[in-house]
Design an enzyme around this catalytic site. Structure first.
Site, PDB file in Angstrom:
ATOM      1  N   TYR A 159     -14.550 -29.095  51.357  1.00  0.00           N
ATOM      2  CA  TYR A 159     -13.606 -29.094  50.284  1.00  0.00           C
ATOM      3  C   TYR A 159     -13.786 -30.616  49.429  1.00  0.00           C
ATOM      4  CZ  TYR A 159     -10.550 -25.965  52.495  1.00  0.00           C
ATOM      5  OH  TYR A 159      -9.835 -24.653  52.967  1.00  0.00           O
ATOM      6  N   LYS A 208     -17.794 -25.666  65.297  1.00  0.00           N
ATOM      7  CA  LYS A 208     -18.799 -24.728  65.366  1.00  0.00           C
ATOM      8  C   LYS A 208     -20.294 -25.379  65.601  1.00  0.00           C
ATOM      9  CE  LYS A 208     -20.250 -20.493  64.827  1.00  0.00           C
ATOM     10  NZ  LYS A 208     -19.993 -19.371  65.675  1.00  0.00           N
ATOM     11  N   ASP A 240     -14.865 -19.535  66.192  1.00  0.00           N
ATOM     12  CA  ASP A 240     -14.448 -18.187  66.244  1.00  0.00           C
ATOM     13  C   ASP A 240     -13.815 -17.702  67.584  1.00  0.00           C
ATOM     14  OD1 ASP A 240     -16.891 -18.819  67.796  1.00  0.00           O
ATOM     15  OD2 ASP A 240     -18.105 -17.322  66.913  1.00  0.00           O
ATOM     16  N   ASP A 264      -7.506 -25.321  57.956  1.00  0.00           N
ATOM     17  CA  ASP A 264      -6.871 -24.500  56.900  1.00  0.00           C
ATOM     18  C   ASP A 264      -6.893 -23.075  57.510  1.00  0.00           C
ATOM     19  OD1 ASP A 264      -5.910 -23.744  54.418  1.00  0.00           O
ATOM     20  OD2 ASP A 264      -7.780 -23.531  53.734  1.00  0.00           O
ATOM     21  N   ASP A 268      -3.154 -20.873  58.972  1.00  0.00           N
ATOM     22  CA  ASP A 268      -2.505 -19.681  58.331  1.00  0.00           C
ATOM     23  C   ASP A 268      -2.195 -18.570  59.574  1.00  0.00           C
ATOM     24  OD1 ASP A 268      -2.342 -20.980  55.869  1.00  0.00           O
ATOM     25  OD2 ASP A 268      -2.911 -19.223  54.703  1.00  0.00           O
TER      26      ASP A 268
HETATM   27  C1  IPM Z   1      -3.225 -25.583  52.218  1.00  0.00           C
HETATM   28  C2  IPM Z   1      -3.722 -24.870  50.877  1.00  0.00           C
HETATM   29  C3  IPM Z   1      -4.867 -25.740  50.106  1.00  0.00           C
HETATM   30  C4  IPM Z   1      -6.058 -26.078  51.049  1.00  0.00           C
HETATM   31  C5  IPM Z   1      -5.225 -25.246  49.096  1.00  0.00           C
HETATM   32  C6  IPM Z   1      -4.393 -24.974  47.895  1.00  0.00           C
HETATM   33  C7  IPM Z   1      -6.359 -26.233  48.378  1.00  0.00           C
HETATM   34  O1  IPM Z   1      -4.300 -23.659  51.418  1.00  0.00           O
HETATM   35  O2  IPM Z   1      -2.813 -26.533  52.073  1.00  0.00           O
HETATM   36  O3  IPM Z   1      -3.465 -25.305  53.393  1.00  0.00           O
HETATM   37  O4  IPM Z   1      -6.705 -25.254  51.491  1.00  0.00           O
HETATM   38  O5  IPM Z   1      -6.095 -27.215  51.799  1.00  0.00           O
HETATM   39 MG    MG Z   2      -4.250 -23.225  53.387  1.00  0.00          MG
END
Ligand code: IPM
Ligand code: MG
Length: 380
Positions: A159, A208, A240, A264, A268
């Protein structure tokens, strides 16, 4: 089940002993304003009950700031954050600003804030809520005992490396470079080791290493840092296969540390355990001190924005992390988590959890479930 501590030594700025604190509120876009209002109401109530006066100051960020001030992170917003004890962040982004590129995008504010405040450690606690075990896509017996923290590196990797797009036609190309320094890896893994020591003493370092050079460095440094923490048992996992194992046997996990992109994605995915992204909270810390930032991980959710049905729990649980980490009120944080559990047990559920309640009804249920101020001692 009272979950394991999420706070640890180092990072954040515990304010115990103070009677006054400043919190910057950055509602942002989409459902951000709805959920930060809910979290702010809970914060105010709980802080007051514990003898802490909170001064909340609001500033625009993301698309809202582009509209009102012409930039996703106005200098005045950044200044307010720097001058505060903690930041409560909603979300940035939405279809209205999708045509913008690079630093002009609302999401650029999120990344820049993390960089400017040195928020290299991101904590994302994962647990199953007793009342919702039947709602997860995973079997209740698999998730019931799950209680772990993902520690995501937040200011390095792909990032923040060099990005470029060049060429044309079928030869057009783009790249994002994933760079890690030894210092960056050691800092976040060291934090994760200290956190593990304050919990059940188990650390899983995710990389990885079989394909990426940065993954190899990650594993070398993680191994060295772990050796300095003999009281923590460390295992290394490839991202993975770990992505599968995390959902097959989440109860075995305690602290999981990963680089930015992997953290990240894994966080999720981990939302399958509580059953909704709407329940996931986060804290972003600078281990050297300074204001920390607290935000739900769900983002702006433009499809439901403005309808009053957003799940406020991710933001409310982020406020609990703030109480514990920045405001020096761990007991208040426990009370908020228990109130969230009770509200969920009472069946006050927003649509993401299969219910029909509104954001306001769910917030009111949490406020009702908090201990009455008269039954509390002064401070905690
Ligand atoms: C998170 C979000 C952010 C990230 C985005 C919006 C840049 O997905 O905080 O997890 O990837 O860090
Ligand atoms: Mg995110």
């Amino acid at each position: 089940m009272e979950s394991q501590p999420i706070a640890t030594t180092g990072g954040g700025h515990p304010r115990s002993g103070r009677d006054h604190a400043r919190v910057a509120v950055l509602p942002g876009d989409g459902i951000g304003p709805e959920v930060t209002a809910a979290a702010a109401a809970v914060l105010q109530r709980v802080a007051a009950a514990h003898g802490l006066t909170l001064e909340l100051a609001e500033r625009p960020v993301g698309g809202a700031a582009i509209e009102s001030e012409g930039a996703p992170l106005p200098e005045a917003t950044l200044r307010l954050c720097r001058e505060s004890d903690a930041v409560l962040f909603g979300a940035a982004g939405g279809p209205r600003w999708d045509h913008l590129r690079g630093d002009a995008r609302p999401g650029a504010a999120t990344l820049r804030l993390r960089r400017e405040l040195g928020l290299c450690v991101n904590l994302r606690p994962v647990r199953a809520f007793p009342a919702l075990c039947g709602r997860s896509p995973l079997r209740p017996e698999v998730i019931r005992e799950a209680d772990f923290v993902i520690v995501r590196e937040l200011t390095g990797g792909a990032y923040f490396g060099e990005h470029a797009r060049s060429g044309s036609g079928m030869d057009e190309s783009a790249h994002d470079t994933m760079v890690y320094t030894r210092r960056e890896v050691a800092r976040v893994v060291g934090f994760a080791c200290r956190l593990a020591r304050s919990r059940r003493g188990r650390l899983t370092s995710v990389d990885k290493a079989n394909a990426l050079w940065s993954g190899r460095l990650w594993r070398d440094v993680a191994t060295e840092v772990a050796a300095q923490h003999p009281d923590v048992s460390v295992e290394h996992a490839l991202v993975d296969s770990f992505a599968l194992r995390m959902l097959q046997d989440p109860a075995r996990l305690d602290v999981v540390v990963a680089e930015n992109l992997f953290g990240d994605i894994l966080s999720d995915e981990a939302a399958a355990i509580p059953g909704s992204l709407g329940l996931m909270a986060s804290a972003s810390l600078n281990p050297e001190g300074g204001p920390a930032l607290y935000e739900p991980i769900h983002g702006s959710a433009p499809d439901i924005a403005g309808r009053g049905i957003a799940d406020p729990m991710g933001a409310i649980l982020s406020a609990a992390l703030m109480l514990e980490h920045s405001l020096g009120l761990p007991q208040a944080a426990r009370e908020v988590r228990q109130a969230v559990d009770r509200a969920l047990e009472a069946g006050i559920l927003t649509p993401d959890l299969g219910g029909t309640s509104t954001t306001e009804e769910m917030t009111a249920a949490v406020l009702r479930a908090l201990p009455a101020p008269a039954t509390l001692g002064a401070g905690s």
